[in-house]
Design a protein around this motif. Structure first.
Motif, mmCIF file in Angstrom:
data_model
loop_
_atom_site.group_PDB
_atom_site.id
_atom_site.type_symbol
_atom_site.label_atom_id
_atom_site.label_comp_id
_atom_site.label_asym_id
_atom_site.label_seq_id
_atom_site.Cartn_x
_atom_site.Cartn_y
_atom_site.Cartn_z
ATOM 1 N N ASP A 124 -6.342 7.414 -0.315
ATOM 2 C CA ASP A 124 -5.253 7.119 -0.393
ATOM 3 C C ASP A 124 -3.664 7.442 0.419
ATOM 4 N N TYR A 125 -4.236 8.624 1.485
ATOM 5 C CA TYR A 125 -3.249 8.825 2.230
ATOM 6 C C TYR A 125 -3.080 7.635 3.104
ATOM 7 N N GLU A 126 -4.086 7.420 3.978
ATOM 8 C CA GLU A 126 -4.604 6.143 4.816
ATOM 9 C C GLU A 126 -4.371 5.843 4.380
ATOM 10 N N LEU A 127 -3.936 4.837 2.837
ATOM 11 C CA LEU A 127 -3.240 3.441 2.298
ATOM 12 C C LEU A 127 -1.289 3.473 2.378
ATOM 13 N N MET A 128 -1.081 4.845 1.598
ATOM 14 C CA MET A 128 -0.236 4.684 1.072
ATOM 15 C C MET A 128 1.418 5.270 2.095
ATOM 16 N N VAL A 129 0.919 5.712 3.082
ATOM 17 C CA VAL A 129 1.424 6.836 3.725
ATOM 18 C C VAL A 129 1.806 5.595 5.234
ATOM 19 N N PRO A 130 0.815 4.355 5.883
ATOM 20 C CA PRO A 130 0.986 3.843 7.113
ATOM 21 C C PRO A 130 1.835 2.573 5.939
ATOM 22 N N PHE A 131 1.910 2.320 4.875
ATOM 23 C CA PHE A 131 1.944 1.698 4.341
ATOM 24 C C PHE A 131 3.453 1.267 3.869
ATOM 25 N N GLN A 132 3.351 2.706 3.824
ATOM 26 C CA GLN A 132 5.507 2.813 3.454
ATOM 27 C C GLN A 132 5.717 3.046 4.926
ATOM 28 N N ALA A 133 4.986 3.888 5.797
ATOM 29 C CA ALA A 133 5.946 4.061 7.230
ATOM 30 C C ALA A 133 6.459 2.704 8.592
ATOM 31 N N LEU A 134 5.181 2.178 7.883
ATOM 32 C CA LEU A 134 4.707 1.256 8.898
ATOM 33 C C LEU A 134 6.576 0.286 8.637
ATOM 34 N N GLN A 135 7.004 -0.163 6.958
ATOM 35 C CA GLN A 135 7.910 -0.382 6.377
ATOM 36 C C GLN A 135 9.048 0.488 6.563
ATOM 37 N N ALA A 136 8.934 1.283 6.865
ATOM 38 C CA ALA A 136 10.389 2.222 6.884
ATOM 39 C C ALA A 136 11.040 2.569 8.519
ATOM 40 N N MET A 137 9.563 1.345 9.115
ATOM 41 C CA MET A 137 10.002 1.536 11.109
ATOM 42 C C MET A 137 10.410 -0.388 11.069
ATOM 43 N N GLY A 138 10.955 -1.115 9.632
ATOM 44 C CA GLY A 138 11.049 -1.845 10.039
ATOM 45 C C GLY A 138 9.902 -3.457 9.986
ATOM 46 N N HIS A 139 9.035 -2.610 9.843
ATOM 47 C CA HIS A 139 7.823 -4.194 10.128
ATOM 48 C C HIS A 139 7.372 -4.478 8.359
ATOM 49 N N GLU A 140 6.930 -5.355 8.176
ATOM 50 C CA GLU A 140 6.802 -6.409 7.327
ATOM 51 C C GLU A 140 4.732 -5.986 6.662
ATOM 52 N N VAL A 141 4.485 -5.298 5.702
ATOM 53 C CA VAL A 141 3.406 -4.841 5.905
ATOM 54 C C VAL A 141 2.675 -5.268 4.557
ATOM 55 N N ILE A 142 1.536 -6.210 3.839
ATOM 56 C CA ILE A 142 0.874 -6.557 3.534
ATOM 57 C C ILE A 142 -0.876 -6.041 3.558
ATOM 58 N N ALA A 143 -1.005 -6.036 2.145
ATOM 59 C CA ALA A 143 -1.932 -5.165 1.684
ATOM 60 C C ALA A 143 -2.885 -5.947 1.001
ATOM 61 N N VAL A 144 -4.101 -6.674 1.286
ATOM 62 C CA VAL A 144 -5.096 -7.326 0.194
ATOM 63 C C VAL A 144 -6.613 -6.387 0.073
ATOM 64 N N CYS A 145 -7.040 -7.309 -0.546
ATOM 65 C CA CYS A 145 -8.314 -6.543 -0.906
ATOM 66 C C CYS A 145 -9.202 -7.975 -1.673
#
Length: 186
Positions: free
Chosen positions: A14-35
């Motif tokens: 959970d933390y290893e997905l949600m934290v980078p997903f949100q943190a990288l967006q907060a830094m201005g990056h576009e983040v796409i999560a797929v499965c």
């Protein structure tokens, strides 16, 4: 800013997905999560792994994470970097030939790759860590070594960068891991 692809699956940490997903967006990056096998808006189940003094980590149910990308539609050339969270997902994602090819594309293209915890299982299966210094959850050390990587037993709060590869042992390393990954993105 960079466009970052995250490859995940059910029972990702959970933390290893949600934290980078949100943190990288907060830094201005576009983040796409797929499965693999899932569409945007569909969810994956996460698990929370904790270190509570036992011989290994404990596992608790996390939450449902809504994907915002379609694995089948991913065009790797459109992405600048790859992030691989840990948990139990990498152990079965590494059996998917399309996932392995995706990881190999990012490596061959010399694009930044960040992997944490059991994410090293995907790196090892894709054969992209030969002669690289790699950190991971300690239980993955044999796989790193068998894949020709140099397993680095570092503090759980540290990360290591080797070229375009940033790795860390587990989620307590998020500050160091994400800082080093972000430096490669900028």
């Amino acid at each position: 800013m960079a466009k970052v692809l995250i490859i995940a699956g059910d029972f990702v940490e959970d933390y290893e997905l949600m934290v980078p997903f949100q943190a990288l967006q907060a830094m201005g990056h576009e983040v796409i999560a797929v499965c693999p096998g899932k569409k945007p808006g569909e969810t994956i189940k996460t698990a929370i792994h904790d270190f509570e003094g036992d011989q290994t980590y404990t596992e608790k149910p996390g939450h449902l994470f809504a994907l915002n990308g379609d694995f089948a539609a991913v065009k790797t050339a459109e992405f600048d970097a790859l992030l691989i969270p840990g948990g139990r997902a990498p152990e079965y994602l590494r059996l998917n030939a399309e996932v392995i090819e995706l990881v190999r594309h990012f490596d061959a293209s010399k694009k930044p790759i960040a992997a944490i915890c059991h994410g090293a299982q995907l790196l090892a299966a894709a054969d992209v860590i030969r002669n690289k210094r790699v950190s991971a959850y300690p239980a993955c050390a044999p796989e790193v070594r068998l894949a020709g990587g140099e397993y680095c037993d570092i503090s759980v709060t540290d990360a290591i960068t080797d070229g375009k590869l940033v790795t860390a042992p587990a989620w307590p390393a998020h500050p160091a891991w994400l800082k080093q990954f972000n430096a490669l993105l900028n």
